[in-house]
Write an enzyme that holds these catalytic residues in place. Structure first.
Site, PDB file in Angstrom:
ATOM      1  N   LYS A  50      -0.017   4.270  -4.661  1.00  0.00           N
ATOM      2  CA  LYS A  50      -1.098   3.453  -5.233  1.00  0.00           C
ATOM      3  C   LYS A  50      -2.385   3.645  -4.452  1.00  0.00           C
ATOM      4  CE  LYS A  50      -1.169  -0.002  -1.868  1.00  0.00           C
ATOM      5  NZ  LYS A  50      -2.190  -0.095  -0.829  1.00  0.00           N
ATOM      6  N   ASP A 108       3.307  -5.712  -1.334  1.00  0.00           N
ATOM      7  CA  ASP A 108       2.905  -4.734  -2.353  1.00  0.00           C
ATOM      8  C   ASP A 108       4.036  -4.365  -3.311  1.00  0.00           C
ATOM      9  OD1 ASP A 108       0.493  -4.671  -1.063  1.00  0.00           O
ATOM     10  OD2 ASP A 108       0.765  -2.677  -0.179  1.00  0.00           O
TER      11      ASP A 108
END
Ligand code: C5P
Length: 322
Positions: free
Chosen positions: A19, A147
């Protein structure tokens, strides 16, 4: 392609994406030591690969790049947590051999460990036939790391709280052309707690300011256009990481000499990314930077593009590409 899971002769093969944080604003520390964030996460086309093979007995074994891994690994902990849930629901959850092949640099802010953990939850949910919903896995994921929940949605999402409160922006971003980025990952391991602590110190000495996130002031439909221009957004952790690792700022300055639409750090670093106008531009700039920087700095360069969000079918407890 987002998180991808395919059936193999031995079991399952999962591809777990990295990401980027297109925007990251950080609040002062909370009572529990975490920081509330307001961030736009984007899954991109750089993947770790994880193979899962059912095994006799009930041992969970993990091998990373050919080396037996310790129990502190997030993949291992994800497997144990999911097995506890499965057994509490009366499923057998037998042994499994997991082998992890890393491509996403470690300690780089690219979320590799979190993505691997999310892919493990989804894959073993399928292998063990637990039938956990996405909400179930998000709750487990949040216990593993801030996350991890994002990777159960993939694509583009606004993440708040300590990162675990995910609002997907798939309807907006998936309809548009993918965005192209060059990622530079220097051989610097930036420990997340240290970078957050450095930001707190900069703020208490008045060097860095605490600002409210710009996201609330932006109309939702404008988020896509601003992301495509690389405009307005920022990362509050950049100044802290640059203080800790001055060579990072030198690499950022070098990148700013190239025609990127924007240059930014992802998460708590150390990877930096440049937004490009097209796939061709990303290929050209990654080649150039690889040739130039590779001579002086140990840095890995990747050309990637943004990925669409995951479509979730609770019927079989699996995630598919949208
Ligand atoms: O949640 P995770 O285990 O990934 O966080 C690692 C560390 O990063 C935390 O212990 C904390 O020091 C810092 N952190 C934070 N605020 C966040 C996320 C992480 O302070 N929102």
């Amino acid at each position: 392609m987002g998180m991808e899971i395919e059936t193999t002769e031995e079991g399952l093969l999962a591809r777990a994406p990295a990401k980027l944080n297109l925007h990251l604003s950080v609040s002062p520390p909370r009572a529990d030591g975490y920081h509330d964030i307001d961030s736009i996460f984007q899954a991109v086309s750089l993947y770790d690969e994880i193979r899962f093979a059912p095994a006799a007995g009930d041992e969970i074994s993990l091998v990373e790049d050919g080396i037996a891994e310790a129990e502190r690994n997030l993949v291992y902990r994800a497997a144990v947590l999911l097995r506890d849930l499965g057994r509490a629901r009366g499923k057998e959850c037998g042994g499994v051999r997991i082998s992890l092949c890393k491509h996403i640099p470690f300690g780089s802010g690219l979320g590799g460990g979190s993505s691997d953990a999310a892919a493990t939850l989804v894959s073993l949910n399928r292998i063990w036939g637990i039938g956990a919903t996405r909400d179930d896995l998000v709750a487990l994921g949040a216990r593993l790391g801030s996350d991890v929940p994002f990777f159960l949605f993939g694509g583009t999402a606004r993440c708040r709280g300590r990162g675990e409160l995910v609002t997907p922006l798939h309807d907006l971003f998936d309809a548009a052309e993918p965005l192209h980025y060059a990622i530079l990952a220097p051989a610097i391991h930036a420990p997340t707690p240290q970078v957050y602590a450095a930001l707190d110190r900069l703020r208490s000495s008045g060097i860095a300011l605490t600002q409210t996130s710009v996201i609330d002031s932006i109309a939702r439909v404008d988020l896509l256009e601003l992301s495509a221009k690389g405009a307005v957004f920022s990362n509050d952790l950049e100044m802290a990481a640059y203080r800790l690792f001055p060579e990072l700022e030198e690499i950022a300055s070098r990148m700013r000499q190239e025609p990127f639409l924007s240059v930014r750090m992802t998460g708590s670093g150390s990877a930096l990314f440049g937004l490009c106008r097209s796939a061709q531009e990303a290929a050209r700039l990654t080649d150039r930077l690889r040739a130039q920087l590779g001579e002086n700095v140990r840095v890995r360069v990747f050309g990637v593009q943004s990925l669409p969000g995951l479509r979730w079918t609770d019927r079989d407890g699996s995630a598919r590409r949208r």
